[in-house]
Motif scaffolding. Structure first.
Motif, short mmCIF file in Angstrom:
data_model
loop_
_atom_site.label_atom_id
_atom_site.label_comp_id
_atom_site.label_asym_id
_atom_site.label_seq_id
_atom_site.Cartn_x
_atom_site.Cartn_y
_atom_site.Cartn_z
N PHE A 235 0.81 -1.21 0.00
CA PHE A 235 0.00 0.00 0.00
C PHE A 235 0.86 1.27 0.00
CE2 PHE A 235 -2.37 2.84 3.11
CZ PHE A 235 -3.44 3.13 2.30
N GLU B 65 -8.33 6.79 14.05
CA GLU B 65 -8.40 8.05 13.30
C GLU B 65 -9.79 8.68 13.38
OE1 GLU B 65 -7.04 7.74 9.31
OE2 GLU B 65 -5.28 6.57 9.86
N HIS C 66 -10.37 7.25 2.04
CA HIS C 66 -11.02 6.20 2.85
C HIS C 66 -12.25 5.65 2.13
CE1 HIS C 66 -9.11 7.47 6.97
NE2 HIS C 66 -8.22 7.12 6.06
N MET D 245 -11.22 3.37 -0.41
CA MET D 245 -10.75 2.10 0.16
C MET D 245 -11.90 1.31 0.79
SD MET D 245 -7.40 3.78 1.93
CE MET D 245 -6.83 2.41 2.91
N GLN E 114 -9.87 -0.57 9.96
CA GLN E 114 -8.93 -0.68 8.84
C GLN E 114 -8.60 -2.17 8.74
OE1 GLN E 114 -5.18 1.23 9.48
NE2 GLN E 114 -5.09 2.05 7.41
N ARG F 113 -4.51 14.74 12.67
CA ARG F 113 -3.42 13.99 12.05
C ARG F 113 -2.17 14.83 12.28
NH1 ARG F 113 -5.50 10.27 8.29
NH2 ARG F 113 -3.37 9.89 7.64
N TRP G 31 0.22 5.10 0.85
CA TRP G 31 -0.72 6.09 1.37
C TRP G 31 -0.48 7.45 0.69
CZ3 TRP G 31 -5.17 7.13 3.10
CH2 TRP G 31 -5.45 8.26 3.86
N TRP H 108 -10.66 -0.18 4.26
CA TRP H 108 -11.49 0.18 5.42
C TRP H 108 -12.78 -0.61 5.29
CZ3 TRP H 108 -9.92 3.04 9.55
CH2 TRP H 108 -8.73 3.76 9.40
O1 LIG Z 1 -6.04 4.91 5.45
C1 LIG Z 1 -4.97 5.28 5.90
O2 LIG Z 1 -3.78 4.66 5.68
C2 LIG Z 1 -2.76 5.41 6.36
C3 LIG Z 1 -2.08 4.54 7.35
O3 LIG Z 1 -3.00 3.96 8.23
C4 LIG Z 1 -1.33 3.40 6.70
O4 LIG Z 1 -0.31 3.88 5.90
C5 LIG Z 1 -3.47 6.49 7.02
O5 LIG Z 1 -2.90 7.39 7.74
C6 LIG Z 1 -4.78 6.42 6.72
O6 LIG Z 1 -5.72 7.24 7.11
#
Ligand SMILES: O=C1O[C@H]([C@@H](O)CO)C(O)=C1O
Length: 588
Positions: A195, A480, A550, A553, A389, A321, A197, A398
């Motif tokens: 993955f 999150e 998200h 995903m 997740q 974040r 991000w 997700w």
């Molecule tokens: O969906 C996500 O993936 C990244 C992390 O969880 C993995 O890299 C992140 O900050 C999200 O919000």
């Protein structure tokens, strides 16, 4: 028996009466109330643009970024003829916060309410704006919102009606975040194993403008490597200055189209009075700064009661974040000062990103203004959605109750209306998760989930509760923020809590007296949020995390209600998938 304009009577008389009502009476009623049909012809195309002083490509509408602002009055009909001028991808536009009563095919959700509009094709979005307030519109396919496909939509009260507060003038701020990596690259990263991000955005934009390689406030910064911006004001990235007169009250309309960022907004030295959230009046309350999550909108009243010889900063910064993005800035210019006169002190400091108590204190102050409809006292159905997740075959996703949404090729609105049982999974998705054994404070013991595209079929006019349950993500000690948005309805936000929702303990804490009505609400890390709505709008409606990566995903679900009550659905939006085959069969 068929229905026309909501009436069911015998056939010939029915036809004549329908003609009279649809073509004579309704326009007359519209005219007498001053309601209008507002026509727009829009073309969506990529353009070179420098939103943050670095040239990139944006998705522009009629050559503009952000797209044109739509301003209408309650009761007006909006008619946007949208032509897709992108050469290789489809497009749709969602009118965020507009309920689409009687026009669910105009909600602009690809695979849910319509087929994506193909390159070269035109789709007619025709819908009524039913409620005054601050709204916006945006792309709802792939990552097109991240690509810059958004604009403001403001609905004024109908003629002769008055707001429950006074203001002298208005300022409109559409907030967003901006990446230098193009959205195709971002999107592929999300669907790659391992993955990749999208990371934090490079810039925050106010009305589509930010500054990446310089700062308007560099001279106040201790970081000497940042240079002071030298902008003439005509650049695409020059801030839109907010011109005001001293000792007046302004309504600031705020909407967040961010792809990822939760924002905090503040204005140096000034307080703000919050009066509207997502098109609903709230009990006014005063704040020094306000949190605004993706998909939310607010109106705040700002009184220009500070030293009139100065200008002041308006700043936005990242919450929730670890911020790697500089604050977005513009200037509140007290006239007749020059707009280029910098404020005398540094911009307001954004609260520490993980000070959730600060965010919760703000969120808990949002209550409905007296006179707002109250929620039904009881619910008919309660759906509990565990937000996790997960992994599917090594891909990061997700999921809700372990199901990660993948949209089908035939839009649900058509497949449900015409009974295509093989268009999507006919089983209701899970109503709950194993709440006794699942530890929401730890990463999932078994992170494997499954793809799904089932629909929560809601009884028409029933009262539905949704409990959004947050949990730990894949990495330990990470949970999150997720801002959830419901299409086609407002919901009452009955309450927020920490940890796992417990009907025994938490039920009595729910606010049935004055819960705010909204179309978006967040879940705090490791917490839950309780929502209630009445399934009274025939159609198929997305309910999803408004963080665009998200949703991409799989972080969403689909609700459907009363589709059998829709007499005719325009074919225009259904000429793909199984419904497309059906229509082409009819032609032959
Ligand atoms: O969906 C996500 O993936 C990244 C992390 O969880 C993995 O890299 C992140 O900050 C999200 O919000």
């Amino acid at each position: 028996m068929g229905t026309t304009c909501g009436l069911t009577i015998d056939p010939i008389y029915r036809y004549v009466r329908a003609l009279v009502i649809c073509f004579i009476l309704l326009p007359c009623i519209q005219l007498s109330l001053g309601a209008k049909t507002r026509h727009f012809k829009w073309e969506v195309e990529y353009k070179y643009w420098s939103p943050d002083c670095i040239e990139n490509i944006v998705m522009a509408i009629n050559g503009q970024f952000p797209g044109p602002t739509i301003r209408a009055k309650v009761g007006d009909t909006i008619n946007v003829e949208l032509t897709n001028k992108l050469s290789t991808e489809g497009v749709v536009i969602h009118w965020h916060g507009i309920h689409q009563i009687g026009t669910p095919w105009a909600d602009g959700t690809a695979s849910i309410s319509q087929c994506a509009i193909n390159p070269g094709e035109t789709y007619n979005y025709r819908f009524k704006v039913d409620k005054p307030g601050t709204y916006f519109y945006h792309g709802h396919l792939g990552m097109q919102r991240s690509a810059g496909l958004y604009g403001s939509l403001i609905v004024d009260l109908a003629e002769g009606e008055k707001e429950p507060f006074y203001y002298d003038g208005e300022l409109n701020l559409l907030l967003s975040d901006w990446w230098h990596k193009n959205t195709h690259d971002q999107e592929i990263g999300l669907f790659t194993n391992p993955f990749r991000w999208v990371g934090e955005s490079q810039s925050l934009l106010i009305n589509g403008r930010g500054q990446y390689n310089c700062s308007l406030a560099a001279k106040f910064s201790s970081n000497t490597s940042i240079s002071q911006c030298k902008l003439r004001g005509t650049e695409q990235c020059a801030p839109k200055i907010l011109h005001v007169l001293p000792n007046k009250t302004y309504r600031l309309r705020l909407a967040s189209a961010t792809s990822l960022a939760s924002l905090n907004l503040a204005i140096g030295n000034h307080k703000m009075l919050v009066v509207e959230a997502d098109g609903n009046y709230v009990q006014p309350f005063e704040v020094d700064d306000l949190d605004i999550y993706s998909g939310e909108s607010y109106s705040v009243l700002l009184t220009t009661n500070q030293d009139p010889s100065n200008n002041y900063w308006l700043s936005i910064g990242v919450r929730g974040r670890l911020p790697q993005t500089p604050q977005g800035l513009t200037i509140l210019n007290y006239k007749p000062n020059s707009a280029s006169k910098l404020p005398i002190s540094a911009p307001p400091i954004t609260p520490v990103w993980n000070d959730y108590n600060h965010s919760k204190a703000f969120t808990n102050k949002i209550l409905a203004l007296m006179g707002t409809p109250k929620p039904p006292v009881n619910h008919d159905r309660r759906i509990i959605l565990l937000n996790t997740q997960n992994k599917i075959n090594g891909y990061t996703k997700w999921a809700l109750n372990n199901v990660s949404l993948v949209l089908p090729p035939t839009p649900y609105l058509g497949s449900i209306k015409y009974g295509f049982k093989n268009a999507f999974d006919q089983k209701n998705p899970p109503e709950n998760f194993d709440s006794i054994n699942y530890d929401v404070t730890k990463p999932p013991v078994n992170p494997n989930s499954t793809y799904g595209n089932g629909v929560y079929m809601l009884g028409f006019n029933t009262t539905v509760d949704v409990i959004l349950q947050n949990a730990n993500a894949l990495s330990a000690n990470v949970s999150e923020i997720h801002p959830w948005h419901l299409h086609g309805h407002d919901f009452w936000v009955l309450g927020y809590g920490d940890g796992k929702f417990s009907a025994d303990k938490d039920e009595k804490k729910l606010n049935l007296k004055n819960p705010p009505l909204r179309n978006s609400a967040i879940i705090f890390p490791y917490g839950w949020t309780a929502l209630r709505f009445v399934a009274d709008n025939p159609g198929v409606w997305a309910f999803h995390c408004h963080i665009e990566p998200h949703l991409h995903m799989g972080m969403g679900v689909v609700f459907a209600e009363g589709v059998d009550r829709l007499s005719t659905i325009p074919n225009e939006g259904l000429t793909c998938g199984l419904t497309g085959k059906m229509f082409s069969g009819q032609k032959n």
